[in-house]
Enzyme design. Structure first.
Site, PDB file in Angstrom:
ATOM      1  N   HIS A 128      -2.635  -4.773   2.163  1.00  0.00           N
ATOM      2  CA  HIS A 128      -3.965  -4.578   2.743  1.00  0.00           C
ATOM      3  C   HIS A 128      -3.971  -4.384   4.251  1.00  0.00           C
ATOM      4  O   HIS A 128      -5.016  -4.087   4.820  1.00  0.00           O
ATOM      5  CB  HIS A 128      -4.848  -5.775   2.364  1.00  0.00           C
ATOM      6  CG  HIS A 128      -6.322  -5.564   2.552  1.00  0.00           C
ATOM      7  ND1 HIS A 128      -6.957  -4.374   2.256  1.00  0.00           N
ATOM      8  CD2 HIS A 128      -7.300  -6.399   2.995  1.00  0.00           C
ATOM      9  CE1 HIS A 128      -8.246  -4.491   2.514  1.00  0.00           C
ATOM     10  NE2 HIS A 128      -8.479  -5.704   2.960  1.00  0.00           N
ATOM     11  N   ASN A 158      -8.418  -2.606  -2.858  1.00  0.00           N
ATOM     12  CA  ASN A 158      -9.813  -2.355  -2.493  1.00  0.00           C
ATOM     13  C   ASN A 158     -10.158  -0.867  -2.527  1.00  0.00           C
ATOM     14  O   ASN A 158     -11.334  -0.506  -2.577  1.00  0.00           O
ATOM     15  CB  ASN A 158     -10.106  -2.927  -1.104  1.00  0.00           C
ATOM     16  CG  ASN A 158      -9.313  -2.235  -0.017  1.00  0.00           C
ATOM     17  OD1 ASN A 158      -8.088  -2.200  -0.056  1.00  0.00           O
ATOM     18  ND2 ASN A 158      -9.989  -1.688   0.970  1.00  0.00           N
ATOM     19  N   HIS A 159      -9.158   0.002  -2.536  1.00  0.00           N
ATOM     20  CA  HIS A 159      -9.424   1.442  -2.614  1.00  0.00           C
ATOM     21  C   HIS A 159      -9.559   1.934  -4.049  1.00  0.00           C
ATOM     22  O   HIS A 159      -9.897   3.099  -4.255  1.00  0.00           O
ATOM     23  CB  HIS A 159      -8.311   2.223  -1.906  1.00  0.00           C
ATOM     24  CG  HIS A 159      -8.497   2.319  -0.432  1.00  0.00           C
ATOM     25  ND1 HIS A 159      -8.998   3.433   0.202  1.00  0.00           N
ATOM     26  CD2 HIS A 159      -8.260   1.427   0.550  1.00  0.00           C
ATOM     27  CE1 HIS A 159      -9.058   3.225   1.497  1.00  0.00           C
ATOM     28  NE2 HIS A 159      -8.610   2.014   1.740  1.00  0.00           N
ATOM     29  N   HIS A 213      -3.846  -8.232  -3.681  1.00  0.00           N
ATOM     30  CA  HIS A 213      -3.948  -7.184  -2.669  1.00  0.00           C
ATOM     31  C   HIS A 213      -4.461  -7.722  -1.338  1.00  0.00           C
ATOM     32  O   HIS A 213      -3.849  -7.513  -0.297  1.00  0.00           O
ATOM     33  CB  HIS A 213      -4.871  -6.063  -3.136  1.00  0.00           C
ATOM     34  CG  HIS A 213      -5.037  -4.987  -2.109  1.00  0.00           C
ATOM     35  ND1 HIS A 213      -4.034  -4.084  -1.821  1.00  0.00           N
ATOM     36  CD2 HIS A 213      -6.074  -4.672  -1.280  1.00  0.00           C
ATOM     37  CE1 HIS A 213      -4.441  -3.261  -0.871  1.00  0.00           C
ATOM     38  NE2 HIS A 213      -5.672  -3.603  -0.522  1.00  0.00           N
ATOM     39  N   ASP A 246      -3.967  -0.047  -3.694  1.00  0.00           N
ATOM     40  CA  ASP A 246      -4.180   1.021  -2.711  1.00  0.00           C
ATOM     41  C   ASP A 246      -3.199   2.164  -2.936  1.00  0.00           C
ATOM     42  O   ASP A 246      -2.334   2.440  -2.100  1.00  0.00           O
ATOM     43  CB  ASP A 246      -4.074   0.470  -1.285  1.00  0.00           C
ATOM     44  CG  ASP A 246      -5.363  -0.193  -0.832  1.00  0.00           C
ATOM     45  OD1 ASP A 246      -6.246  -0.403  -1.685  1.00  0.00           O
ATOM     46  OD2 ASP A 246      -5.484  -0.524   0.362  1.00  0.00           O
ATOM     47  N   HIS A 274      -1.055   4.643  -0.581  1.00  0.00           N
ATOM     48  CA  HIS A 274      -2.068   5.523   0.009  1.00  0.00           C
ATOM     49  C   HIS A 274      -1.716   7.005  -0.086  1.00  0.00           C
ATOM     50  O   HIS A 274      -1.771   7.734   0.906  1.00  0.00           O
ATOM     51  CB  HIS A 274      -2.318   5.143   1.468  1.00  0.00           C
ATOM     52  CG  HIS A 274      -3.239   3.962   1.617  1.00  0.00           C
ATOM     53  ND1 HIS A 274      -4.544   3.968   1.168  1.00  0.00           N
ATOM     54  CD2 HIS A 274      -3.038   2.727   2.164  1.00  0.00           C
ATOM     55  CE1 HIS A 274      -5.110   2.800   1.438  1.00  0.00           C
ATOM     56  NE2 HIS A 274      -4.215   2.026   2.026  1.00  0.00           N
ATOM     57  N   ASP A 329       0.831  -1.207   0.000  1.00  0.00           N
ATOM     58  CA  ASP A 329       0.000   0.000   0.000  1.00  0.00           C
ATOM     59  C   ASP A 329       0.865   1.257   0.000  1.00  0.00           C
ATOM     60  O   ASP A 329       1.885   1.332   0.695  1.00  0.00           O
ATOM     61  CB  ASP A 329      -0.900   0.011   1.238  1.00  0.00           C
ATOM     62  CG  ASP A 329      -1.914  -1.120   1.220  1.00  0.00           C
ATOM     63  OD1 ASP A 329      -1.675  -2.114   0.519  1.00  0.00           O
ATOM     64  OD2 ASP A 329      -2.937  -1.012   1.918  1.00  0.00           O
TER      65      ASP A 329
END
EC number: 3.1.3.16
Length: 710
Positions: free
Chosen positions: A638, A514-515, A563, A482, A456, A454
């Site tokens: 994740h 998932n984002h 992920h 992500d 982010h 990730d």
């Protein structure tokens, strides 16, 4: 390698013993790759950063070390704390020799100047890493032939974004992230070695004391999204009885595939091609943009050739079609992608000096100039006149875009506006969509490759990561998803990654997290950032791009990368290969599980996930999955882990998290897992830096780039 024994370490290992052990066993240390002195100066949280300062003053003190193989039978590594991991350097060789080939390093660590010189030619010897130009590596994508069906190119609109007003009236503030209790973190003075080779043993019997992701296995372990946003649609089963939900899920693979946007487009996540909603969206997008690119750039319908209109088709129908779907009026041809006459190649064999241009998705040909196929001047419509008056958009130069994004990152200033125009952002997204759809949903890669977790939206940390591990194409990369939300520079982060994907399509790979979907980005920040710094149409364009991302990857047939994790309805890898894209993330099913599921130390093989979405899987489920498909390791992201990586189930699964000091709240490290050609897995770490330290690191990089430009 895991943290299962970090709290069980006895008191006789004092800090004095740690320091004495460091001095006595210097030559026996495993290679500590987190030694990039230019990016560890400001860490005041561990003695390892102090050693980095000393190493900057005297690079001659850099030590040589061997990589130590790890085994699933190595109880010392499985149960010991960080100091144990640093001092234990006895290699343990499992029987599977073809998978365990490794050779100790015999060269000393290079200084920064010699390292730069080795990355490029003589002309690049004094350039900072972010400015070095070099030949791309050989392609690592094995299944480069397009695996998706032709119907995947059908025009697609996301129904979840169709009802969004571009003025942003319905966009509310993102809720603050739920507070998470940290698990009794003790201030360890030294973290120990963070680079160790991975060796998987055939035995599936876990060693005593290996507790995996139990509450005592790590000082800090947290799911990056502990709860599902309130706006995320869930089936009734998700909140009901767990056994009922599982029984519904286990036999609903067909419905899962149907929810994953079939080619017909008649699902809850798509809008049919000739739907009034699509026409309304297209006309609305034309009015609010403020840039020179109309529409959303959906993929054109097969066999549609606007440059050579069919004589049988009436000019009125053509004009009506173009007015409804302006972005479908042009598709790049392989012979005319550059204004300089150079064909744009989606191959990493092109030289680094070759400029890559992305053609704009605006309509071209006779219609742009307002002339109809039948030559009837009186039949021109107002739409055609407006298209004629608009200033044509020039193709973007990817190399120039990358340098502008890097300059913006090293400037260390979060500006209201992005350094790119809206039209440039749309062109980048359109080209990235084409590349994602041209490659399979299940990537099959060859080593070597660096696997990143990730990110982010932590753009400065992404630049630190590239500085430490090598800017493309110095290394091959696989990102696990992500890329946006949470962080303050999600736009720059995803744009830089998409540009590298366009520049090196067969050496740089992005999986879906998932984002990367409409519902989650609406809640956790990316929607608000796009609305504030660009407009809502830019967010919709990114969502359309996210819907084409691949879902998983297999490295040399042994490492399964995804992920989230596993799915109880996954019976064959072909089920992932044949997922029709573009697709949104359904409420349940295969795609949902791949992006949302988590490992657990529960006794139940499958149980409901506390996130409210998908499942949790235990060691039994992991072992069955590995044995069924012949894999040795599951690599996923994740979840936040303190050291940037954490093993589970006797090293059969590893979590990689690459956003250090996540959200400014967690004092976690970031990690990148490197898989060598001999399948030797090692980790390179990024220390957590606060905002002041990050600005100083970026300032140093900015000064290096200025000197190079002179």
């Amino acid at each position: 390698m895991g943290n299962s024994g970090s709290k069980q370490h006895t008191k006789h290992n004092s800090k004095k013993d740690d320091h004495d052990g460091d001095r006595k066993k210097t030559l026996d240390l495993p290679p500590l790759t987190k030694s990039d002195t230019t990016h560890s100066l400001k860490s005041s949280r561990s003695l390892r950063s102090l050693r980095s300062k000393r190493s900057e003053a005297s690079l001659a003190s850099n030590v040589q070390a061997q990589t130590q193989p790890l085994s699933r039978r190595s109880s010392t590594l499985g149960n010991g704390n960080r100091n144990h991991r640093r001092s234990n350097n006895a290699p343990i060789t499992p029987p599977n020799n073809h998978y365990l080939t490794s050779h100790p390093s015999s060269s000393r660590r290079l200084s920064s100047s010699s390292r730069r010189s080795s990355m490029g030619n003589n002309n690049n010897s004094e350039l900072p890493p972010s400015m070095i130009q070099m030949e791309p590596k050989s392609p690592i994508l094995k299944n480069s032939t397009s695996m998706h069906s032709t119907s995947s190119f059908n025009s697609y609109e996301n129904a979840l974004t169709d009802d969004d007003d571009d003025r942003g009236d319905d966009g509310g503030e993102s809720p603050s992230m739920a507070k998470v209790t940290r698990i009794n973190t003790s201030s360890s003075a030294d973290r120990g070695s963070k680079r160790t080779p991975l060796r998987r043993h055939n035995s599936l019997q876990p060693e005593k004391g290996v507790t995996g992701f139990s509450s005592t296995s790590s000082k800090l372990r947290r799911r990056s999204d502990n709860t599902l946003p309130a706006s995320y649609p869930l089936n009734a089963e998700a909140g009901g009885n767990g056994s009922d939900y599982f029984s519904n899920r286990s036999n609903s693979h067909a419905s899962s595939r149907k929810s994953s946007f079939g080619s017909t487009g008649n699902t809850a996540y798509s809008t049919p091609l000739h739907s009034p909603a699509l026409r309304k969206m297209s006309s609305r997008d034309n009015d609010d943009s403020g840039d020179n690119v109309n529409g959303r750039g959906t993929s054109p319908i097969p066999n549609l050739n606007i440059d050579k209109p069919s004589p049988s088709a009436s000019s009125a129908s053509k004009r009506e079609y173009l007015s409804a779907y302006p972005t479908l009026a042009h598709r790049d041809s392989s012979s005319s992608l550059s204004p300089r006459g150079k064909g744009q190649r989606s191959s990493s064999s092109s030289s680094s000096s070759q400029r890559i241009y992305v053609s704009p998705p605006s309509p071209t040909g006779d219609f742009v100039h307002g002339s109809c196929a039948d030559g009837d001047n009186g039949s021109r419509t107002n739409t055609m006149v407006e298209m004629k008056r608009k200033k044509p958009v020039r193709p973007v130069d990817i190399d120039e875009i990358i340098q502008r994004l890097l300059d913006a990152g090293y400037a260390a200033k979060r500006t209201k506006n992005v350094c790119l125009k809206n039209s440039e952002i749309i062109q980048i997204c359109h080209k990235a969509r084409e590349l994602f759809l041209a490659q399979p949903a299940l990537l099959e890669l060859s080593p070597s490759v660096k696997i990143v977790g990730d990110v982010h939206g932590q753009y400065a940390d992404l630049l630190r990561l590239f500085t430490k591990c090598g800017f493309p194409p110095m290394a091959n990369y696989l990102f696990l998803g992500d890329y946006v939300d949470r962080g303050k520079q999600s736009l720059e982060t995803i744009l830089l990654l998409l540009c590298y994907k366009i520049k090196y399509p067969e050496n740089f790979f992005l999986l879906r997290g998932n984002h990367e979907c409409a519902n989650v980005t609406r809640v956790y920040g990316f929607y608000d950032e796009c609305k504030r710094r660009c407009n809502i149409k830019i967010w919709k364009t990114f969502v359309d791009t996210f819907n084409t991302l691949p879902l998983a990857a297999i490295v040399t047939g042994k490492i399964f990368c995804v992920h989230g994790g596993l799915s109880p309805v996954l019976n064959s890898m072909d089920e992932i290969r044949h997922v029709s894209r573009p697709t949104d993330v359904p409420d349940f099913g295969l795609i949902n599980d791949l992006l949302w599921s988590d490992p657990t130390d529960s006794s139940n093989e499958w149980e409901d996930n506390e996130r409210g979405v998908s499942f949790c899987y235990n060691k039994v489920a992991i072992n069955k999955f590995l044995n069924k498909f012949g894999f040795d390791l599951v690599c996923r992201a994740h979840m936040v882990v303190e050291d940037g990586y954490e093993f589970f189930n006797d090293r059969s699964l590893v979590t990689v998290f690459s956003a250090p000091n996540y959200c400014g709240e967690f004092d976690n490290w970031g990690a990148v897992m490197t898989v060598s050609e001999g399948l030797l897995c090692s980790f390179e770490l990024l220390d957590p830096l606060d905002s002041t330290a990050l600005k100083q690191v970026m300032k140093k990089g900015r000064q290096e780039r200025k000197l190079a430009n002179r």
